[in-house]
Structures are given as structure tokens and as C-alpha cells.
Design an enzyme around this catalytic site. Structure first.
Site, PDB file in Angstrom:
ATOM      1  N   THR A 186       0.826  -1.205   0.000  1.00  0.00           N
ATOM      2  CA  THR A 186       0.000   0.000   0.000  1.00  0.00           C
ATOM      3  C   THR A 186       0.866   1.264   0.000  1.00  0.00           C
ATOM      4  OG1 THR A 186      -1.439   1.300   1.454  1.00  0.00           O
ATOM      5  CG2 THR A 186      -0.111  -0.361   2.528  1.00  0.00           C
ATOM      6  N   ASP A 187       0.286   2.357  -0.490  1.00  0.00           N
ATOM      7  CA  ASP A 187       0.997   3.645  -0.431  1.00  0.00           C
ATOM      8  C   ASP A 187       1.067   4.184   0.999  1.00  0.00           C
ATOM      9  OD1 ASP A 187      -1.691   4.362  -0.100  1.00  0.00           O
ATOM     10  OD2 ASP A 187      -1.717   5.860  -1.704  1.00  0.00           O
ATOM     11  N   GLU A 188       0.271   3.581   1.923  1.00  0.00           N
ATOM     12  CA  GLU A 188       0.206   4.121   3.286  1.00  0.00           C
ATOM     13  C   GLU A 188       1.525   3.958   4.041  1.00  0.00           C
ATOM     14  OE1 GLU A 188      -3.480   3.404   5.346  1.00  0.00           O
ATOM     15  OE2 GLU A 188      -4.566   3.173   3.461  1.00  0.00           O
ATOM     16  N   TYR A 225      -1.894  -0.511  10.969  1.00  0.00           N
ATOM     17  CA  TYR A 225      -2.006  -1.172   9.657  1.00  0.00           C
ATOM     18  C   TYR A 225      -0.792  -0.863   8.784  1.00  0.00           C
ATOM     19  CZ  TYR A 225      -3.296  -1.628   4.723  1.00  0.00           C
ATOM     20  OH  TYR A 225      -3.291  -1.922   3.374  1.00  0.00           O
ATOM     21  N   LYS A 260       2.226  -3.308   7.358  1.00  0.00           N
ATOM     22  CA  LYS A 260       2.507  -3.484   5.923  1.00  0.00           C
ATOM     23  C   LYS A 260       3.952  -3.065   5.626  1.00  0.00           C
ATOM     24  CE  LYS A 260       0.112  -4.631   2.982  1.00  0.00           C
ATOM     25  NZ  LYS A 260      -0.229  -5.982   2.440  1.00  0.00           N
TER      26      LYS A 260
HETATM   27  P1  NAD Z   1      -9.542  -7.416   2.307  1.00  0.00           P
HETATM   28  O1  NAD Z   1      -9.519  -7.129   3.763  1.00  0.00           O
HETATM   29  O2  NAD Z   1     -10.767  -7.158   1.520  1.00  0.00           O
HETATM   30  O3  NAD Z   1      -9.153  -8.951   2.059  1.00  0.00           O
HETATM   31  C1  NAD Z   1      -8.128  -9.584   2.741  1.00  0.00           C
HETATM   32  C2  NAD Z   1      -8.283 -11.088   2.537  1.00  0.00           C
HETATM   33  O4  NAD Z   1      -7.207 -11.749   3.216  1.00  0.00           O
HETATM   34  C3  NAD Z   1      -9.581 -11.650   3.109  1.00  0.00           C
HETATM   35  O5  NAD Z   1     -10.195 -12.500   2.154  1.00  0.00           O
HETATM   36  C4  NAD Z   1      -9.141 -12.427   4.338  1.00  0.00           C
HETATM   37  O6  NAD Z   1      -9.975 -13.543   4.621  1.00  0.00           O
HETATM   38  C5  NAD Z   1      -7.737 -12.838   3.937  1.00  0.00           C
HETATM   39  N1  NAD Z   1      -6.877 -13.099   5.107  1.00  0.00           N
HETATM   40  C6  NAD Z   1      -6.723 -12.299   6.195  1.00  0.00           C
HETATM   41  N2  NAD Z   1      -5.881 -12.881   7.061  1.00  0.00           N
HETATM   42  C7  NAD Z   1      -5.466 -14.044   6.492  1.00  0.00           C
HETATM   43  C8  NAD Z   1      -4.585 -15.075   6.905  1.00  0.00           C
HETATM   44  N3  NAD Z   1      -3.938 -15.015   8.078  1.00  0.00           N
HETATM   45  N4  NAD Z   1      -4.395 -16.134   6.067  1.00  0.00           N
HETATM   46  C9  NAD Z   1      -5.044 -16.202   4.880  1.00  0.00           C
HETATM   47  N5  NAD Z   1      -5.907 -15.268   4.463  1.00  0.00           N
HETATM   48  C10 NAD Z   1      -6.117 -14.189   5.260  1.00  0.00           C
HETATM   49  O7  NAD Z   1      -8.290  -6.610   1.718  1.00  0.00           O
HETATM   50  P2  NAD Z   1      -8.102  -5.935   0.276  1.00  0.00           P
HETATM   51  O8  NAD Z   1      -8.630  -4.573   0.337  1.00  0.00           O
HETATM   52  O9  NAD Z   1      -8.568  -6.869  -0.755  1.00  0.00           O
HETATM   53  O10 NAD Z   1      -6.509  -5.834   0.236  1.00  0.00           O
HETATM   54  C11 NAD Z   1      -5.722  -6.886  -0.320  1.00  0.00           C
HETATM   55  C12 NAD Z   1      -4.251  -6.503  -0.245  1.00  0.00           C
HETATM   56  O11 NAD Z   1      -4.037  -5.290  -0.945  1.00  0.00           O
HETATM   57  C13 NAD Z   1      -3.766  -6.243   1.191  1.00  0.00           C
HETATM   58  O12 NAD Z   1      -2.465  -6.761   1.296  1.00  0.00           O
HETATM   59  C14 NAD Z   1      -3.763  -4.721   1.313  1.00  0.00           C
HETATM   60  O13 NAD Z   1      -2.802  -4.297   2.227  1.00  0.00           O
HETATM   61  C15 NAD Z   1      -3.410  -4.333  -0.101  1.00  0.00           C
HETATM   62  N6  NAD Z   1      -3.906  -3.020  -0.541  1.00  0.00           N
HETATM   63  C16 NAD Z   1      -5.230  -2.684  -0.405  1.00  0.00           C
HETATM   64  C17 NAD Z   1      -5.682  -1.457  -0.867  1.00  0.00           C
HETATM   65  C18 NAD Z   1      -7.144  -1.084  -0.792  1.00  0.00           C
HETATM   66  O14 NAD Z   1      -7.495   0.050  -1.146  1.00  0.00           O
HETATM   67  N7  NAD Z   1      -8.043  -1.949  -0.363  1.00  0.00           N
HETATM   68  C19 NAD Z   1      -4.794  -0.573  -1.463  1.00  0.00           C
HETATM   69  C20 NAD Z   1      -3.438  -0.929  -1.594  1.00  0.00           C
HETATM   70  C21 NAD Z   1      -3.012  -2.170  -1.128  1.00  0.00           C
HETATM   71  P1  TYD Z   2     -10.779   3.847   4.204  1.00  0.00           P
HETATM   72  O1  TYD Z   2     -11.704   3.413   3.114  1.00  0.00           O
HETATM   73  O2  TYD Z   2     -10.911   3.218   5.550  1.00  0.00           O
HETATM   74  O3  TYD Z   2      -9.293   3.670   3.623  1.00  0.00           O
HETATM   75  P2  TYD Z   2      -7.863   4.197   4.228  1.00  0.00           P
HETATM   76  O4  TYD Z   2      -8.046   4.656   5.613  1.00  0.00           O
HETATM   77  O5  TYD Z   2      -7.033   2.960   4.122  1.00  0.00           O
HETATM   78  O6  TYD Z   2      -7.428   5.299   3.281  1.00  0.00           O
HETATM   79  O7  TYD Z   2     -10.921   5.422   4.375  1.00  0.00           O
HETATM   80  C1  TYD Z   2     -10.690   6.292   3.303  1.00  0.00           C
HETATM   81  C2  TYD Z   2     -10.788   7.703   3.839  1.00  0.00           C
HETATM   82  O8  TYD Z   2     -12.133   7.949   4.243  1.00  0.00           O
HETATM   83  C3  TYD Z   2      -9.930   7.939   5.072  1.00  0.00           C
HETATM   84  O9  TYD Z   2      -9.398   9.253   5.011  1.00  0.00           O
HETATM   85  C4  TYD Z   2     -10.914   7.820   6.231  1.00  0.00           C
HETATM   86  C5  TYD Z   2     -12.200   8.318   5.628  1.00  0.00           C
HETATM   87  N1  TYD Z   2     -13.439   7.736   6.162  1.00  0.00           N
HETATM   88  C6  TYD Z   2     -14.486   8.563   6.601  1.00  0.00           C
HETATM   89  O10 TYD Z   2     -14.396   9.799   6.548  1.00  0.00           O
HETATM   90  N2  TYD Z   2     -15.612   7.974   7.082  1.00  0.00           N
HETATM   91  C7  TYD Z   2     -15.751   6.617   7.177  1.00  0.00           C
HETATM   92  O11 TYD Z   2     -16.810   6.146   7.675  1.00  0.00           O
HETATM   93  C8  TYD Z   2     -14.682   5.788   6.713  1.00  0.00           C
HETATM   94  C9  TYD Z   2     -14.791   4.277   6.781  1.00  0.00           C
HETATM   95  C10 TYD Z   2     -13.544   6.381   6.214  1.00  0.00           C
END
Ligand code: NAD
Ligand code: TYD
Length: 354
Positions: A133-135, A159, A163
Site C-alpha cells: 500500500t501507499d500508506e 495497519y 505493511k
Molecule cells: P480485504 O480485507 O478485503 O481482504 C483480505 C483477505 O485476506 C480476506 O479474504 C481475508 O480472509 C484474507 N486473510 C486475512 N488474514 C489471512 C490469513 N492469516 N491467512 C489467509 N488469508 C487471510 O483486503 P483488500 O482490500 O482486498 O486488500 C488486499 C491486499 O491489498 C492487502 O495486502 C492490502 O494491504 C493491499 N492493498 C489494499 C488497498 C485497498 O485500497 N483496499 C490498497 C493498496 C493495497
Molecule cells: P478507508 O476506506 O478506511 O481507507 P484508508 O483509511 O485505508 O485510506 O478510508 C478512506 C478515507 O475515508 C480515510 O481518510 C478515512 C475516511 N473515512 C471517513 O471519513 N468515514 C468513514 O466512515 C470511513 C470508513 C472512512
């Protein structure tokens, strides 16, 4: 040939698996623990498809991973599995350290043992792709340039710290042991199958349910947003052409403050599914207490992956967000099942008897 995907029942992982099998016939072994965020309904369309094998299990389970690698001999591991929600990491960081750090460590060690025993072309071709992630880069000031791959790591939440730790392990396993890894650091994704605890799906679900639309703090926090299938195509490009040991930042060239995201959703919902009383969903906006340690701004410089691998997002925010709202409107059962947990019954029905 086969690939092993971890976390393929989550939001991005399931989109990746569906997209992968749309683009090719190469089988996928999908390892997912099915935490609250994992939902086999996401890949229900693959029921009976011999190219997809789902395994319920934990990435911390070394014996299981060893067995899967020995049995299926994948040419690549694509590692999505993680605890992914910042707010949950604030309330309970332990599981984030376990899955994101220990889990990645376990997977790296299993991959190293497997890869070390390979010979010839399979050894040269093997890849471990780590999805991050970019975070990890921390928070930008309004005038700072977007994150490049050489920005220092300054994670601020449990988080992002977990990561960041996993990224460092992946890097070290390459430098120390030669494991052929690649890493991508991507901005906020949105699209189908996004669990309704994250900003965009939560706002859509709450709007339709007549609930408050909770904006943290002043709503001026900025994120870059990328449509999920564009993230999938970036990962495919990295697997196909990425250089071993390299990091690629992936983003949508779309920085927006949260309040503008919510206003865009409101406009689309007012158009596509107007409120019965004729009023705008904007009536439901509620400002709530800010998230502790809330990062103010993320932005991604995605020029490296464009220059080196020819990748650019296919969707604009306007096209992607409309598709997303239309998907949620057409799949309100999916949201209802996620929210009432009934997909767990579906899980028992579909998998326990197998
Ligand atoms: P998500 O929370 O929707 O899905 C995570 C999945 O991992 C789930 O299906 C969960 O059951 C599985 N999981 C959790 N713990 C596990 C374990 N111990 N063993 C096996 N499986 C396990 O997450 P997402 O949003 O799909 O993110 C996927 C990846 O992408 C993550 O690594 C996250 O850090 C990264 N990422 C997400 C975003 C975003 O915007 N959602 C952006 C950049 C990077
Ligand atoms: P989120 O989807 O949780 O992603 P991340 O924190 O990983 O960027 O949140 C996106 C942005 O939206 C973040 O700045 C927090 C804000 N946010 C709200 O303002 N209200 C909400 O109920 C949630 C879930 C997030």
C-alpha cells in the site's frame, strides 16, 4: 502452469482471481483464511470451474503452505492476504502484526524453501509478488510531490506499520537469499466486492439504508483512488515484465478529498436510485470525530510502472465510480449477505460437504 494467490476471497484478491481467469486459462490456487473480510460469494461465478481451487487456510500455517507448493508447483505467488482496515488496526492491532508480518514471513520462508529446490527454467521464472500500500510512506503535506518508490517509509497507523514491516521482509528475502520478489505499493482501490466497512461501499450502503454518512473530521483528507481492475492489470504487468527486486508504485492519478468522493457518490445515487421523499442523500451527511492519527494526504507518482512496463489505468474516476455505484445497486443482496453474515451459511453449504 499455476499461480498461488493468497487472500483471494477478499476485495482485491477476488477481483484479481476473476480477472485472471477472464484473461487466461492458467489455474489459480486460492488460499484464504476467510476472516470476516473473506467472502466465497465473491467467486461464486467460478463454482465448478476446474481452473480455480479454493483452499481455506491461514498464511501463518507453514505446513499447509509447504503442502500447497509441493502439490501444485506454482510458477508464482501473488500475496494479497492481509488485515487491511486502518480503523480495525486502531482498535486491535494484534491480528495485523500476526497476519501481515508473521504471515508474510511464513510465506517467504515457505517460498524460499520451495524456490531453492527448483532447478532450471522453473527456478529462473519463479516470482513472489507482494501486494502493498501507499500508506507505508506516511502522510504528505498539501504541496509535497506524490510518493515515488524511493520515498522514505514513515508509516503512521498499526495497519501501515505492519505493511511496512512486511515490505521490508520481502526486500530482505531478495537481498539476502536471492528470492525473486517484486512489490507493488498501490493507492486506495474501489470497485465491486469492496467490503462495506471502507469509505466508498460504506457510504453507498448507508445512503441506501437511510443511515448517516459519517465523514471523519473535516472531510478534507486526500487519497488517490484506483479502480480495482486497474490494480489487477498492474499486477499482471509486473508478473509478466517486472524486474526482480523492484518496487512499483501503482495509482490512478486521481487525488480527491473524502468529502468530494462522498458528494460524487451522492450525485450518482440521486440520479440512479433517488430517495423516496425526493430529497438528496446529501441530507444524510454527518461529520463525526476524526480517526486518531489520521493521515492527511496520500498521492502516488505512477510514472515508473508506466515508463518501464507500459501500464496506465484504463478507467477514469468518473467511469470507475459510476460502474461501482451501478454494481452496488445491482448487487444489494451481496451487501445484505455480507452485513448479516449469511454468506457464512453459504460457505458451509458449498464447501463443508466437499
Ligand atoms: P480485504 O480485507 O478485503 O481482504 C483480505 C483477505 O485476506 C480476506 O479474504 C481475508 O480472509 C484474507 N486473510 C486475512 N488474514 C489471512 C490469513 N492469516 N491467512 C489467509 N488469508 C487471510 O483486503 P483488500 O482490500 O482486498 O486488500 C488486499 C491486499 O491489498 C492487502 O495486502 C492490502 O494491504 C493491499 N492493498 C489494499 C488497498 C485497498 O485500497 N483496499 C490498497 C493498496 C493495497
Ligand atoms: P478507508 O476506506 O478506511 O481507507 P484508508 O483509511 O485505508 O485510506 O478510508 C478512506 C478515507 O475515508 C480515510 O481518510 C478515512 C475516511 N473515512 C471517513 O471519513 N468515514 C468513514 O466512515 C470511513 C470508513 C472512512
Amino acid at each position: 502452469m499455476t499461480i498461488l494467490v493468497t487472500g483471494g476471497a477478499g476485495f482485491i484478491g477476488s477481483n484479481f482471481v476473476l480477472d485472471w481467469l477472464k484473461q487466461s486459462d492458467e489455474p489459480v490456487i486460492n488460499l484464504d483464511k476467510l476472516t470476516y473480510a473473506g467472502n466465497p460469494e465473491n467467486f461464486a461465478s467460478l463454482t465448478g470451474d476446474a481452473r480455480h481451487t479454493f483452499v481455506q487456510g491461514d498464511i501463518c500455517d507453514r505446513a499447509l503452505i509447504d503442502r500447497l507448493l509441493a502439490e501444485h508447483q506454482p510458477r508464482a505467488i501473488v500475496h494479497f492476504a492481509a488485515e487491511s482496515h486502518v480503523d480495525r488496526s486502531i482498535h486491535g492491532p494484534g491480528e495485523f502484526l500476526r497476519t501481515n508480518i508473521d504471515g508474510t514471513f511464513t510465506l517467504l520462508e515457505a517460498a524460499r524453501a520451495y524456490w531453492s529446490a527448483l532447478e532450471g527454467d522453473p527456478k529462473t521464472a519463479f516470482r513472489f509478488h507482494h501486494v502493498s500500500t501507499d500508506e507505508v510512506y506516511g502522510s504528505l503535506k498539501p504541496t509535497d510531490p506524490p510518493f515515488t518508490e524511493t520515498n522514505p517509509y514513515e508509516p503512521n497507523s498499526p495497519y501501515s506499520a505492519s505493511k511496512a514491516a512486511s515490505d521490508h521482509l520481502v526486500r530482505a528475502w531478495h537481498h539476502t537469499y536471492g528470492l525473486p520478489v517484486t512489490t507493488s505499493n498501490c493507492s486506495n482501490n474501489y470497485g465491486p466486492y469492496h467490503f462495506p466497512e471502507k469509505l466508498i461501499p460504506l457510504m453507498i450502503a448507508n445512503a441506501l439504508a437511510g443511515k448517516a454518512l459519517p465523514i471523519y473530521g473535516d472531510g478534507q483528507q486526500i487519497r488517490d483512488w484506483l479502480y480495482v481492475t486497474d490494480h489487477c492489470s498492474a499486477i499482471r504487468a509486473i508478473l509478466a515484465k517486472g524486474k526482480v527486486g523492484e518496487v512499483y508504485n501503482v495509482g490512478g492519478w486521481n487525488e480527491m478529498p473524502n468529502i468530494e468522493i462522498v458528494q460524487t457518490l451522492i450525485k450518482l445515487l440521486d440520479e440512479l436510485s433517488p430517495r423516496a421523499d425526493g430529497k438528496s442523500y446529501a441530507e444524510q451527511i454527518t461529520y463525526v470525530t476524526d480517526r486518531p492519527g489520521h493521515d492527511r494526504r496520500y498521492a502516488i507518482d505512477a510514472r515508473k510502472i508506466e515508463r518501464e512496463l507500459g501500464w496506465r489505468p484504463a478507467e477514469t474516476f468518473q467511469t470507475g465510480i459510476r460502474k461501482t455505484v451501478e454494481w452496488y445497486l445491482a448487487n444489494q443482496d451481496w451487501v445484505a449477505n455480507v452485513l448479516n453474515g449469511s454468506y457464512r451459511e453459504w460457505l458451509a453449504k458449498n464447501y463443508e460437504a466437499r
